[in-house]
Design an enzyme around this catalytic site. Structure first.
Site, PDB file in Angstrom:
ATOM      1  N   CYS A 114       5.544  10.968 -97.933  1.00 55.90           N
ATOM      2  CA  CYS A 114       6.967  10.630 -97.958  1.00 55.90           C
ATOM      3  C   CYS A 114       7.273   9.374 -98.769  1.00 55.90           C
ATOM      4  O   CYS A 114       8.422   9.145 -99.148  1.00 55.90           O
ATOM      5  CB  CYS A 114       7.508  10.505 -96.538  1.00 55.90           C
ATOM      6  SG  CYS A 114       7.353  12.052 -95.631  1.00 55.90           S
ATOM      7  N   HIS A 246      14.179   6.804 -97.278  1.00 57.83           N
ATOM      8  CA  HIS A 246      13.575   8.115 -97.059  1.00 57.83           C
ATOM      9  C   HIS A 246      14.225   8.694 -95.813  1.00 57.83           C
ATOM     10  O   HIS A 246      14.339   8.022 -94.791  1.00 57.83           O
ATOM     11  CB  HIS A 246      12.065   7.975 -96.876  1.00 57.83           C
ATOM     12  CG  HIS A 246      11.446   9.200 -96.290  1.00 57.83           C
ATOM     13  ND1 HIS A 246      11.640  10.449 -96.841  1.00 57.83           N
ATOM     14  CD2 HIS A 246      10.670   9.384 -95.196  1.00 57.83           C
ATOM     15  CE1 HIS A 246      11.001  11.342 -96.109  1.00 57.83           C
ATOM     16  NE2 HIS A 246      10.415  10.731 -95.106  1.00 57.83           N
ATOM     17  N   ASN A 276      14.042  16.270 -93.439  1.00 53.79           N
ATOM     18  CA  ASN A 276      13.052  15.435 -94.125  1.00 53.79           C
ATOM     19  C   ASN A 276      12.432  16.245 -95.269  1.00 53.79           C
ATOM     20  O   ASN A 276      11.694  17.198 -95.023  1.00 53.79           O
ATOM     21  CB  ASN A 276      11.987  15.001 -93.109  1.00 53.79           C
ATOM     22  CG  ASN A 276      10.930  14.090 -93.710  1.00 53.79           C
ATOM     23  OD1 ASN A 276      10.809  13.985 -94.930  1.00 53.79           O
ATOM     24  ND2 ASN A 276      10.154  13.447 -92.860  1.00 53.79           N
TER      25      ASN A 276
HETATM   26  C1  LIG Z   1       9.587  13.898 -83.530  1.00 53.61           C
HETATM   27  C2  LIG Z   1      10.543  13.168 -82.636  1.00 53.61           C
HETATM   28  C3  LIG Z   1      11.982  13.542 -82.995  1.00 53.61           C
HETATM   29  C4  LIG Z   1      10.302  13.606 -81.187  1.00 53.61           C
HETATM   30  O1  LIG Z   1      11.121  12.895 -80.310  1.00 53.61           O
HETATM   31  P1  LIG Z   1      10.497  12.261 -78.988  1.00 53.61           P
HETATM   32  O2  LIG Z   1      11.598  11.652 -78.244  1.00 53.61           O
HETATM   33  O3  LIG Z   1       9.370  11.387 -79.415  1.00 53.61           O
HETATM   34  O4  LIG Z   1      10.010  13.542 -78.248  1.00 53.61           O
HETATM   35  P2  LIG Z   1       8.571  13.953 -77.718  1.00 53.61           P
HETATM   36  O5  LIG Z   1       7.715  14.425 -78.839  1.00 53.61           O
HETATM   37  O6  LIG Z   1       8.012  12.849 -76.867  1.00 53.61           O
HETATM   38  O7  LIG Z   1       8.971  15.170 -76.836  1.00 53.61           O
HETATM   39  C5  LIG Z   1       9.898  15.037 -75.751  1.00 53.61           C
HETATM   40  C6  LIG Z   1      10.141  16.409 -75.168  1.00 53.61           C
HETATM   41  O8  LIG Z   1      10.876  17.205 -76.089  1.00 53.61           O
HETATM   42  C7  LIG Z   1      10.191  18.440 -76.314  1.00 53.61           C
HETATM   43  N1  LIG Z   1      10.423  18.877 -77.687  1.00 53.61           N
HETATM   44  C8  LIG Z   1       9.714  18.566 -78.800  1.00 53.61           C
HETATM   45  N2  LIG Z   1      10.262  19.168 -79.865  1.00 53.61           N
HETATM   46  C9  LIG Z   1      11.340  19.854 -79.435  1.00 53.61           C
HETATM   47  C10 LIG Z   1      12.286  20.656 -80.062  1.00 53.61           C
HETATM   48  N3  LIG Z   1      12.281  20.881 -81.392  1.00 53.61           N
HETATM   49  N4  LIG Z   1      13.258  21.204 -79.307  1.00 53.61           N
HETATM   50  C11 LIG Z   1      13.310  20.986 -77.990  1.00 53.61           C
HETATM   51  N5  LIG Z   1      12.418  20.235 -77.319  1.00 53.61           N
HETATM   52  C12 LIG Z   1      11.444  19.675 -78.038  1.00 53.61           C
HETATM   53  C13 LIG Z   1       8.742  18.107 -76.051  1.00 53.61           C
HETATM   54  O9  LIG Z   1       8.028  19.282 -75.730  1.00 53.61           O
HETATM   55  C14 LIG Z   1       8.861  17.175 -74.891  1.00 53.61           C
HETATM   56  O10 LIG Z   1       9.083  17.932 -73.715  1.00 53.61           O
HETATM   57  P3  LIG Z   1       8.421  17.494 -72.297  1.00 53.61           P
HETATM   58  O11 LIG Z   1       8.996  16.147 -72.012  1.00 53.61           O
HETATM   59  O12 LIG Z   1       8.871  18.583 -71.404  1.00 53.61           O
HETATM   60  O13 LIG Z   1       6.957  17.456 -72.571  1.00 53.61           O
HETATM   61  C15 LIG Z   1      10.371  11.642 -82.729  1.00 53.61           C
HETATM   62  O14 LIG Z   1       9.146  11.265 -82.169  1.00 53.61           O
HETATM   63  C16 LIG Z   1      10.420  11.164 -84.145  1.00 53.61           C
HETATM   64  O15 LIG Z   1      11.441  11.231 -84.776  1.00 53.61           O
HETATM   65  N6  LIG Z   1       9.312  10.618 -84.664  1.00 53.61           N
HETATM   66  C17 LIG Z   1       9.226  10.170 -86.021  1.00 53.61           C
HETATM   67  C18 LIG Z   1       8.863  11.345 -86.857  1.00 53.61           C
HETATM   68  C19 LIG Z   1       9.068  11.129 -88.312  1.00 53.61           C
HETATM   69  O16 LIG Z   1      10.072  10.625 -88.727  1.00 53.61           O
HETATM   70  N7  LIG Z   1       8.079  11.552 -89.081  1.00 53.61           N
HETATM   71  C20 LIG Z   1       8.131  11.579 -90.491  1.00 53.61           C
HETATM   72  C21 LIG Z   1       7.776  10.278 -91.059  1.00 53.61           C
HETATM   73  S1  LIG Z   1       7.710  10.471 -92.764  1.00 53.61           S
END
Ligand SMILES: CC(C)(COP(=O)(O)OP(=O)(O)OC[C@H]1O[C@@H](n2cnc3c(N)ncnc32)[C@H](O)[C@@H]1OP(=O)(O)O)[C@@H](O)C(=O)NCCC(=O)NCCS
Length: 319
Positions: A114, A246, A276
């Protein structure tokens, strides 16, 4: 007078197919509410079989050349940032070269996920200022949909396909790339990676991410590198007209702007429309804001990104 790499024009390209969160929820166990609340994403474009990293990159480059009023024959350097090339080799930059009918030039791909566009911009900037080239195409193009695990709802909802490009010209003056700072820390390889490759599994592999951990590192690294790049340019966040981040996640963009003391309306946001798009997201956002009239000649821009590796960086540009 100082020789600088000036952005002469920008362009972008998106696959025809636009997919909403609701459409995604028909096949993935997710919902519009979850995706919007956690990421700000509403739509993404997904490439059909006949749309590739090279074809989207070519379209973006054509549009950047037209905006710059520059003939393809003047290009003597093509740097393509991508992690999803058409093939393992040759570099997709050379496919774009052929598509555009460009003769002998320097053409290669840069891979920093990225942060790729900022790495590519910095390489081209150095080559232009050092005299190795005069007129460059710097392109970010990706088809991440091809490396997504559509069974993994924690990642597949976050990414989209697209391309953006700029034409850089070596010119004397005050405009252009003023400073860039790039970083990498390979200790974090396992937080965001693809589980395949030519030298290991012999397969292309799928994207894997530990989202929470990535989030934690992102804001800290981005704020630090933006301050570092601004300082290198002898400027502060008060001088900034536009931040072009980004586009990974709306919450990361908001938190970064807050920490820098920048008003929300100075941040260009396209993550809602594009999701993204990895190395394509910065030039896509830049081109969007140039074409809708927000970014004007003379504005001070800060481009910033973080991605797998981790890699991260920022560039300060007088547009
Ligand atoms: C990916 C991201 C949105 C997830 O959000 P989060 O609050 O961390 O969520 P988690 O991964 O801890 O998951 C929380 C819950 O949502 C659920 N979940 C994950 N993806 C889901 C989706 N697409 N739809 C619904 N539920 C979802 C998980 O299973 C989890 O459920 P549980 O509590 O029953 O186990 C967040 O971590 C994020 O934005 N991270 C940065 C990623 C990024 O920008 N990467 C690229 C960098 S270049």
């Amino acid at each position: 007078m100082t020789l600088r790499a000036v952005i002469a024009g920008s362009g972008s390209a998106l696959p025809k197919r636009r997919v909403s969160n609701e459409q995604l929820a028909e096949t993935v166990d997710t919902s519009d509410e979850w995706i919007v609340e956690r990421t700000g994403i509403k739509f993404r474009h997904i490439a059909d079989d006949n749309e590739t990293t090279a074809s989207l990159g070519t379209e973006a480059a054509r549009s950047a050349l037209a905006a710059a009023g520059i003939d393809a024959g003047e290009i003597d350097l093509i740097v393509l940032a991508t992690s999803t090339p058409n093939q393992t080799f040759p570099a997709s930059a050379t496919i774009i070269q052929t598509n555009l009918g460009i003769g002998d030039c320097t053409a290669f791909d840069v891979q920093a996920v990225c942060s790729g566009f900022l790495y590519a911009l910095s390489v081209a900037d150095n080559m232009l200022r050092g005299g190795a080239a005069k007129t460059a195409l710097v392109i970010g193009s990706e088809t991440f949909s091809r490396i997504l695990d559509w069974e993994d709802r924690g990642t597949c909802v976050l990414f989209g396909d697209g391309a953006g490009a700029v034409v850089l010209k070596a010119e004397e003056g005050d405009s252009g790339v003023l400073a860039s700072k790039l970083h990498a820390d390979g200790r974090h390889n396992q937080l965001l990676y693809v589980d395949g490759g030519p030298s290991t599994t012999g397969t292309v592999g799928k994207l894997r991410m530990r989202g929470r951990e990535v989030f934690r590192h992102a804001v800290v690294n981005l704020v630090a590198v933006m301050n570092e790049a601004l300082e290198a340019a002898g400027l502060t966040s008060d001088d900034v007209d536009w931040v072009i981040p980004h586009q990974a996640n709306r919450r990361i963009l908001d938190a970064t702007a807050r920490k820098l003391g920048l008003a929300e309306d100075k941040v260009i946001i396209t993550v809602d429309e594009h999701a993204n798009t990895s190395a394509a997201s910065i030039p896509l956002a830049l081109d969007t804001a140039v074409r809708d009239g927000r970014i004007k000649r003379g504005d001070l821009l800060v481009l910033e990104a973080m991605g797998g590796g981790f890699t991260w960086g920022a560039s300060v540009v007088r547009y």
